[in-house]
Structures are given as structure tokens and as C-alpha cells.
Design a protein around this motif. Structure first.
Motif, mmCIF file in Angstrom:
data_model
loop_
_atom_site.group_PDB
_atom_site.id
_atom_site.type_symbol
_atom_site.label_atom_id
_atom_site.label_comp_id
_atom_site.label_asym_id
_atom_site.label_seq_id
_atom_site.Cartn_x
_atom_site.Cartn_y
_atom_site.Cartn_z
ATOM 1 N N ALA A 124 -3.190 -3.142 2.750
ATOM 2 C CA ALA A 124 -3.260 -2.924 1.405
ATOM 3 C C ALA A 124 -3.497 -4.018 0.508
ATOM 4 O O ALA A 124 -2.882 -5.252 0.856
ATOM 5 N N LEU A 125 -4.463 -3.952 -0.517
ATOM 6 C CA LEU A 125 -4.410 -4.843 -1.262
ATOM 7 C C LEU A 125 -3.417 -5.291 -2.306
ATOM 8 O O LEU A 125 -2.471 -4.435 -2.412
ATOM 9 N N PRO A 126 -3.157 -6.609 -2.609
ATOM 10 C CA PRO A 126 -1.964 -6.927 -3.812
ATOM 11 C C PRO A 126 -2.290 -5.868 -4.850
ATOM 12 O O PRO A 126 -3.253 -5.560 -5.376
ATOM 13 N N ALA A 127 -0.981 -5.725 -5.334
ATOM 14 C CA ALA A 127 -1.057 -5.008 -6.898
ATOM 15 C C ALA A 127 -1.189 -5.764 -7.874
ATOM 16 O O ALA A 127 -1.314 -6.903 -7.837
ATOM 17 N N GLY A 128 -1.917 -5.046 -8.904
ATOM 18 C CA GLY A 128 -2.433 -5.514 -9.986
ATOM 19 C C GLY A 128 -3.792 -5.772 -9.936
ATOM 20 O O GLY A 128 -4.320 -6.024 -9.002
ATOM 21 N N ASP A 129 -4.649 -5.830 -11.116
ATOM 22 C CA ASP A 129 -6.004 -6.106 -11.246
ATOM 23 C C ASP A 129 -6.247 -7.004 -12.229
ATOM 24 O O ASP A 129 -5.577 -7.078 -13.362
ATOM 25 N N PRO A 130 -7.288 -7.679 -12.330
ATOM 26 C CA PRO A 130 -8.218 -7.739 -11.021
ATOM 27 C C PRO A 130 -7.500 -8.532 -9.914
ATOM 28 O O PRO A 130 -6.769 -9.478 -10.269
ATOM 29 N N GLU A 184 -7.987 -11.178 -6.878
ATOM 30 C CA GLU A 184 -8.836 -12.192 -6.251
ATOM 31 C C GLU A 184 -9.335 -12.091 -4.884
ATOM 32 O O GLU A 184 -8.419 -11.800 -4.106
ATOM 33 N N LEU A 185 -10.506 -12.254 -4.609
ATOM 34 C CA LEU A 185 -11.003 -11.898 -3.219
ATOM 35 C C LEU A 185 -11.964 -12.903 -2.720
ATOM 36 O O LEU A 185 -12.784 -13.344 -4.009
#
Length: 231
Positions: free
Chosen positions: A113-119, A121-122
């Protein structure tokens, strides 16, 4: 002075290696950060060997040749002088545009899963891998931020691009994402693009490459100290 040719070549080469390694983060244009100690040792060894060679050569008889061999040998110093005075820039769009699309040798599957919060950073490589291979569609509905340099396609498309290296610039591979909804900047301009993933093609297929990012904002930025991602 011909007798000092080998010593001068060693000194210039060693000095060039030490210059790019010790003057800030210039060496990151060529190798990964972990190789810095080896570059310092190698450069120092070349300088020491050059000094020893000069000392030994100074005690020997002068060579009396009339051929062009020794003169031509001095030309070998030119690359070292060029590296010492004018270190080349990091690889950019020229390298990226001339490399066939290389994607990770991995099958389709679920990603963490991606970290919480947008945007979120990738790296460009992470975004590409998730867009093409992630069966869990972890990018869906998320806002991401990518940083890279601009490259252009033959069809008018433009891409945020990043080169990844495992060891040094010689093994660089290309990752990129097509940017839509924003005007292109000149090639090799560094940008940070914030936007959302637009799915295309079947997972793991050629049609899914390169992934598409619908841009919300595009901001011009300075080239980072380390211009490469880790492969």
C-alpha cells in the motif's frame, strides 16, 4: 620532458578523479554514492603512483628518439585534462531517447500500500512499476508527485523522465511517464509534476507503457544533486 609523459598522465587522471569526488556531489553524475570511498582511494593511488613514476623517471637517461610515438602519447593526457577542467553533465534526454523501453522483469501482482496522504512522492520508476504491474491498482484515486527531466516523443507527447543506475552511469536504464494536460518545456528541463494516474492498456502489456499522468501542476526545479534513481 618526454620521460615524464607517463607520470603526467597518472597525475592528471588521479587529479581528475579526486576533483570530481571531493568537490561536493559532482561524482554522483557517474556512480552511486556508495562508491565514493573507492574513487577517493583510486584517485589518491594514481596521484601517488604518478609522483613515484616522475621521481624514478627523473633519474634515468633522456630518450633520444625522433619518432612521433612520444608526441602522440601526450595526446592521452587530453581526456584527463578535459575531465579535470570540464566535467561532463549527467546523462539526459539524449541517453533516454536512444534506449529501448526497459521495464522491471516482474510479473503482475499486488504491491504494498502507498503511504497515507496526497500527494504521495514517488520515483518515476516506482510510478511506472505500479502503473504497469500492480493488480491492486494502488495508484487509483491517488495524487502523486514525480520529479525528472523533460523528454519529447515524435508524436508531440512529452514525458517526465528519470535514469536509474545500479552501479554507475554506464548501466543506466530509462523510466518515464507521459504527461498530459500541461504544455511541454524544453528537453532536459527538470520539473516536478503533480497529478493523477490515467490507466491505459492491460496490466503488464506493451500498451500500458509508458504510463500516463494527468498533470495538475508542473513546476520547473533545479537538477537534484543526485540525478539518478536507484535501479
Amino acid at each position: 620532458m618526454r620521460r615524464y609523459g607517463p607520470a603526467a598522465l597518472l597525475l592528471l587522471t588521479g587529479g581528475a578523479v579526486l576533483r570530481i569526488t571531493l568537490s561536493g556531489e559532482l561524482y554522483l553524475r557517474y556512480v552511486q554514492a556508495g562508491l565514493r570511498p573507492y574513487l577517493i582511494v583510486s584517485g589518491a593511488a594514481l596521484v601517488l603512483l604518478g609522483l613515484v613514476t616522475a621521481f624514478v623517471s627523473g633519474g634515468g637517461p633522456e630518450q633520444d628518439g625522433h619518432g612521433h610515438g612520444p608526441r602522440v602519447a601526450w595526446l592521452l593526457t587530453l581526456p584527463a585534462v578535459a575531465l579535470l577542467l570540464f566535467p561532463p553533465p549527467a546523462l539526459g534526454s539524449y541517453s533516454a531517447d536512444r534506449e529501448a523501453a526497459q521495464r522491471a522483469a516482474q510479473g503482475v501482482g499486488a504491491f504494498p500500500a502507498l503511504p497515507a496522504g496526497d500527494p504521495v512522492e514517488l520515483t518515476v520508476g516506482e510510478f511506472s512499476s505500479r502503473a504497469i504491474f500492480d493488480s491492486g491498482r494502488s495508484l487509483k484515486g491517488r495524487t502523486v508527485r514525480l520529479t525528472g527531466f523533460v523528454t519529447h516523443g515524435d508524436d508531440g507527447a512529452w514525458y517526465v523522465t528519470r535514469l536509474a543506475v545500479a552501479c554507475c552511469a554506464a548501466d543506466a536504464t530509462t523510466g518515464k511517464a507521459e504527461v498530459r494536460g500541461a504544455d511541454a518545456l524544453p528537453a532536459d528541463t527538470w520539473v516536478t509534476v503533480t497529478g493523477t494516474w490515467r490507466p491505459k492498456g492491460a496490466l503488464g502489456s506493451d500498451e500500458a507503457w509508458p504510463p500516463v499522468l494527468d498533470a495538475g501542476t508542473v513546476t520547473q526545479v533545479k537538477q537534484p544533486a543526485d540525478p539518478y534513481e536507484k535501479a
